[in-house]
Scaffold this motif. Structure first.
Motif, short mmCIF file in Angstrom:
data_model
loop_
_atom_site.label_atom_id
_atom_site.label_comp_id
_atom_site.label_asym_id
_atom_site.label_seq_id
_atom_site.Cartn_x
_atom_site.Cartn_y
_atom_site.Cartn_z
N ARG A 25 0.02 -4.13 12.55
CA ARG A 25 1.19 -4.16 13.45
C ARG A 25 2.07 -5.36 13.08
O ARG A 25 3.29 -5.29 13.12
CB ARG A 25 0.75 -4.27 14.90
CG ARG A 25 0.09 -3.00 15.38
CD ARG A 25 -0.01 -2.95 16.91
NE ARG A 25 -0.68 -1.74 17.28
CZ ARG A 25 -1.97 -1.67 17.62
NH1 ARG A 25 -2.70 -2.75 17.68
NH2 ARG A 25 -2.51 -0.51 17.91
N ASP A 26 1.42 -6.47 12.73
CA ASP A 26 2.13 -7.67 12.32
C ASP A 26 3.00 -7.37 11.11
O ASP A 26 4.20 -7.69 11.06
CB ASP A 26 1.09 -8.76 12.00
CG ASP A 26 1.71 -10.13 11.72
OD1 ASP A 26 2.93 -10.26 11.91
OD2 ASP A 26 0.97 -11.04 11.34
N VAL A 27 2.38 -6.71 10.14
CA VAL A 27 3.09 -6.37 8.91
C VAL A 27 4.26 -5.44 9.21
O VAL A 27 5.39 -5.65 8.74
CB VAL A 27 2.09 -5.70 7.92
CG1 VAL A 27 2.81 -4.94 6.84
CG2 VAL A 27 1.18 -6.75 7.31
N GLY A 28 4.04 -4.43 10.06
CA GLY A 28 5.09 -3.48 10.42
C GLY A 28 6.27 -4.20 11.08
O GLY A 28 7.44 -3.96 10.75
N LYS A 29 5.94 -5.12 11.99
CA LYS A 29 6.98 -5.84 12.71
C LYS A 29 7.79 -6.71 11.76
O LYS A 29 9.02 -6.81 11.87
CB LYS A 29 6.30 -6.73 13.76
CG LYS A 29 7.00 -6.70 15.08
CD LYS A 29 6.09 -7.29 16.11
CE LYS A 29 6.78 -7.48 17.41
NZ LYS A 29 5.94 -8.13 18.39
N ARG A 30 7.11 -7.32 10.84
CA ARG A 30 7.80 -8.18 9.86
C ARG A 30 8.82 -7.39 9.06
O ARG A 30 9.94 -7.84 8.85
CB ARG A 30 6.76 -8.72 8.88
CG ARG A 30 6.49 -10.18 9.04
CD ARG A 30 5.50 -10.60 7.99
NE ARG A 30 6.09 -11.67 7.22
CZ ARG A 30 5.51 -12.85 7.06
NH1 ARG A 30 4.33 -13.08 7.60
NH2 ARG A 30 6.07 -13.79 6.35
N ASP A 39 0.85 -1.20 0.00
CA ASP A 39 0.00 0.00 0.00
C ASP A 39 0.89 1.26 0.00
O ASP A 39 1.68 1.46 0.92
CB ASP A 39 -0.88 -0.05 1.26
CG ASP A 39 -1.84 1.13 1.32
OD1 ASP A 39 -1.76 2.01 0.43
OD2 ASP A 39 -2.66 1.16 2.25
N PRO A 40 0.77 2.11 -1.04
CA PRO A 40 1.61 3.31 -1.08
C PRO A 40 1.42 4.21 0.14
O PRO A 40 2.35 4.91 0.54
CB PRO A 40 1.15 4.03 -2.35
CG PRO A 40 0.32 3.05 -3.11
CD PRO A 40 -0.13 1.98 -2.18
N ALA A 41 0.24 4.16 0.76
CA ALA A 41 0.02 5.00 1.94
C ALA A 41 1.02 4.63 3.03
O ALA A 41 1.56 5.50 3.73
CB ALA A 41 -1.41 4.83 2.45
N LEU A 42 1.30 3.32 3.17
CA LEU A 42 2.24 2.88 4.20
C LEU A 42 3.67 3.28 3.81
O LEU A 42 4.39 3.89 4.60
CB LEU A 42 2.15 1.36 4.39
CG LEU A 42 3.10 0.78 5.44
CD1 LEU A 42 2.71 1.26 6.85
CD2 LEU A 42 3.11 -0.75 5.42
N SER A 43 4.06 2.99 2.55
CA SER A 43 5.46 3.30 2.19
C SER A 43 5.72 4.81 2.22
O SER A 43 6.76 5.25 2.71
CB SER A 43 5.84 2.68 0.85
OG SER A 43 4.85 2.94 -0.10
N ASP A 44 4.76 5.62 1.74
CA ASP A 44 4.96 7.07 1.78
C ASP A 44 5.18 7.55 3.21
O ASP A 44 6.05 8.37 3.49
CB ASP A 44 3.74 7.81 1.19
CG ASP A 44 3.65 7.61 -0.32
OD1 ASP A 44 4.63 7.06 -0.88
OD2 ASP A 44 2.62 7.99 -0.92
N ASN A 45 4.35 7.01 4.11
CA ASN A 45 4.45 7.38 5.51
C ASN A 45 5.82 6.98 6.07
O ASN A 45 6.46 7.74 6.81
CB ASN A 45 3.31 6.69 6.29
CG ASN A 45 3.08 7.31 7.65
OD1 ASN A 45 3.85 8.16 8.10
ND2 ASN A 45 2.03 6.87 8.34
N ILE A 46 6.28 5.77 5.69
CA ILE A 46 7.59 5.31 6.18
C ILE A 46 8.69 6.26 5.69
O ILE A 46 9.52 6.74 6.48
CB ILE A 46 7.89 3.87 5.67
CG1 ILE A 46 6.93 2.87 6.34
CG2 ILE A 46 9.34 3.48 5.96
CD1 ILE A 46 6.99 1.46 5.79
N PHE A 47 8.68 6.58 4.38
CA PHE A 47 9.75 7.42 3.84
C PHE A 47 9.75 8.81 4.48
O PHE A 47 10.80 9.37 4.78
CB PHE A 47 9.65 7.53 2.31
CG PHE A 47 9.86 6.20 1.63
CD1 PHE A 47 10.85 5.32 2.06
CD2 PHE A 47 9.05 5.81 0.57
CE1 PHE A 47 11.03 4.08 1.45
CE2 PHE A 47 9.23 4.56 -0.05
CZ PHE A 47 10.22 3.70 0.40
#
Ligand code: PEP
Ligand code: MG
Length: 574
Positions: A134-139, A86-94
């Motif tokens: 949270r599972d995905v983030g931890k992975r 999901d680009p929303a997650l990667s954008d937020n990470i960057f």
């Protein structure tokens, strides 16, 4: 002698498990403290690599799960893969790396932020998706930090955690997990769904007491009562060994009933069928003696993928299920999607009242592009045995007539395309709304059968949310209002020479089964492990006695009174 520490939660998957605890949900704090970040560009690159690598690992495990026909688990892992991509997650990470310069920290914070958005949703299904995020983030963070996967020893473990990430259960072989304990209470958590598919004894809702359970502790859990014994004494152990023995004996006792019919002492026959979510469930259901499939929840064919399954994909799944039924009926429910069972690729906007919203037949009638391939696939599967089409959530005659028109249109299209299809596929409805139940005297003129879906019928009749534990005491299938609707449905069917069955959870209650037989029901469909208990009960009574009991019950004014009465006049279930 030392006393065991006792805890109690809610038993959701029955069975006894004994073993050592493996705490699930690794703490990453130590790794984070020792982490040495590169410059910002380097960290962004690491985050990007980790996102790609985790998506690829998930893709491989989805393929593996699909090949093993573990479709529910594949669906869950697919949802995770979509979250990773999901680009929303990667954008937020960057953008977080830009500020902190620390990739794993940015990943965990971004996932947490999005998890909190889910958590604030009122719907239990969506709220439970916070765990997945949270599972995905931890992975992803673990990939960057280079954290090794936990190692399993010789025996099976009891997994324990406040919330267990679905990937932890999905990633372990079934014979390595003896039981599951969750501090959180959600029965629709994906961890619980996976455990159910694998029949792993599970307890949820232990609450804060879960902190008393340590890694490597010896425990015994009872998935029926919700009891947890930490560091059990030899005496406890002996007691539970006795229970385990009884559990095995009961299994053997029920196995002996497998090939016997569900027939009363005076010869009234009720067909006992299985509820399934995948064609692969049929083989397992047959080991319990099912006489066909009374509910194939076809939603699962649509889940675990990125796009709509085409006619051919669906045909393969339905054909396999129909064939495996060996000439017995296989009732395929058309997709019950929407509301609490969203499909990401349909882009249905969130609703205030999903259970009363755009779902099931309401979607099917609007989205012909989705519905026609499904109807055609079922009609084609009918050539390989005995199939039926069942329409969910019907509230009026016109919905059903429109479905019938589409079935006719599907046949014309198939004939044009030169594809073989069956002309003997019955078309019926689920009676799961009070509107449908009240209208059964009219609907019976048009449909081939009724199957009563009590899971929804009880919630809509009593205005009691089926997933809300605060008002669970009101959710009673013996409520006289519900019983009257069920009785009317069965009578309407009999008067119009069609069959009426039931595929809601009530069908798996042996006491209810006697009452329903007294009303004249022809078929009961349930999760297969319940079949022997229901069969034993039906074989022990006469239809005359059931009718007498029914007459008494219909005079009663209260659901709890009815339940107590049935437990008094009928032999207890083993
Ligand atoms: C029901 O509502 O009783 C039913 C069988 O369908 P589901 O549980 O899938 O809503
Ligand atoms: Mg339903």
């Amino acid at each position: 002698m030392e006393m065991a520490e006792k805890l109690r939660g809610k038993g959701v998957i029955s069975g006894i498990a004994m073993g050592k605890i493996m705490l699930a949900g690794q703490n990453l704090d130590g790794y984070l403290i020792n982490y040495k970040p590169l410059d910002k560009e380097g960290e962004k690159k690491k985050a990007k690599e980790a996102l790609d690598a985790v998506a690829e690992t998930l893709r491989k495990s989805i393929e593996k799960l699909q090949a093993q026909e573990m479709l529910e688990q594949a669906a869950i892992m697919e949802a995770h893969r979509m979250m990773v991509q999901d680009p929303a997650l990667s954008d937020n990470i960057f953008s977080k790396v830009e500020v902190s310069g620390n990739a794993p920290d940015a990943v965990l914070k971004a996932a947490e932020e999005q998890a909190q958005i889910f958590e604030q949703m009122e719907d239990e299904y969506f709220a439970a998706r916070a765990v997945d995020l949270r599972d995905v983030g931890k992975r992803i963070a673990k990939y960057i930090l280079g954290v090794p996967e936990p190692e399993l020893g010789e025996g099976a473990v009891i997994l324990c955690g406040q919330e267990i990430e679905p990937s932890v259960i999905a990633g372990l072989p079934t014979d390595k997990i003896a039981g599951v304990i969750l501090g959180a209470g959600s029965t629709t958590a994906h961890a619980v769904i996976i455990a159910k598919a694998r029949a792993i004894p599970t307890i949820v809702g232990v609450g804060e007491g879960i902190a008393k359970i340590g890694d490597g502790d010896d425990v015994i859990i009872d998935g029926e009562t919700g009891d947890i014994l930490i560091r059990p004494s030899d005496e406890d152990r002996a007691g539970y060994n006795e229970k385990l023995k009884k559990q095995e004996e009961l299994k053997a006792h029920y196995a002996a009933l497998k090939d016997l019919p569900a027939v009363t002492t005076d010869g009234v026959r009720v067909e006992l069928m299985a509820n399934i979510g995948s064609h692969m469930d049929v083989d397992n259901a047959k080991t319990y003696g099912c006489e066909g499939v009374g509910l194939f929840r076809s939603e699962f064919v649509f889940m675990g993928r990125q796009d709509i399954p085409n006619e051919e994909d669906q045909f393969k799944a339905y054909k396999e299920a129909v064939e495996k039924c060996d000439g017995n009926l296989c009732v395929i429910r058309t997709m019950d999607i929407g509301g609490d069972k969203p499909l990401p690729y349909l882009n249905i906007p969130p609703e205030d009242n999903p259970f009363l919203g755009y779902r099931a037949v309401r979607i099917s009638l609007k989205r012909k592009d989705l519905f026609m391939p499904q109807l055609k696939a079922i009609l084609r599967a009918g050539v390989f045995g005995k199939a039926a089409i069942m329409v969910p959530m019907v509230i009026n005659v016109s919905e059903f007539l429109r479905v019938k028109d589409l079935v006719a249109e599907a046949k014309v299209e198939l004939a044009h395309e030169g594809k073989k299809y069956s002309d003997n596929v019955q078309v019926g409805i689920m009676v799961e709304t009070p509107a449908a139940a009240v209208m059964t005297p009219v609907l019976a003129k048009y449909v081939d059968f009724f199957s009563i879906g009590t899971n929804d019928l009880v919630q809509y009749t009593l205005a009691v949310d089926r997933g809300n534990s605060n008002i669970a005491y009101l959710y009673n299938h013996f409520n006289p209002a519900v019983l009257r609707l069920i009785k009317l449905t069965i009578e309407s069917a009999r008067e119009n020479n069609i069959w009426a069955g039931m595929c809601g959870e009530m069908a798996s209650d042996p006491y209810a089964a006697v009452l329903l037989m007294g009303m004249g029901i022809s078929e009961l469909s349930m999760s297969a492990p319940s079949i022997p208990r229901v069969k034993e009960k039906l074989r022990a009574v006469s239809s005359i006695k059931a009718k007498d009991i029914l007459a008494d019950v219909m005079k009663m004014e209260d659901g709890d009174e009815i339940k107590a009465y049935l437990h008094k006049v009928l032999e207890p279930v083993k």
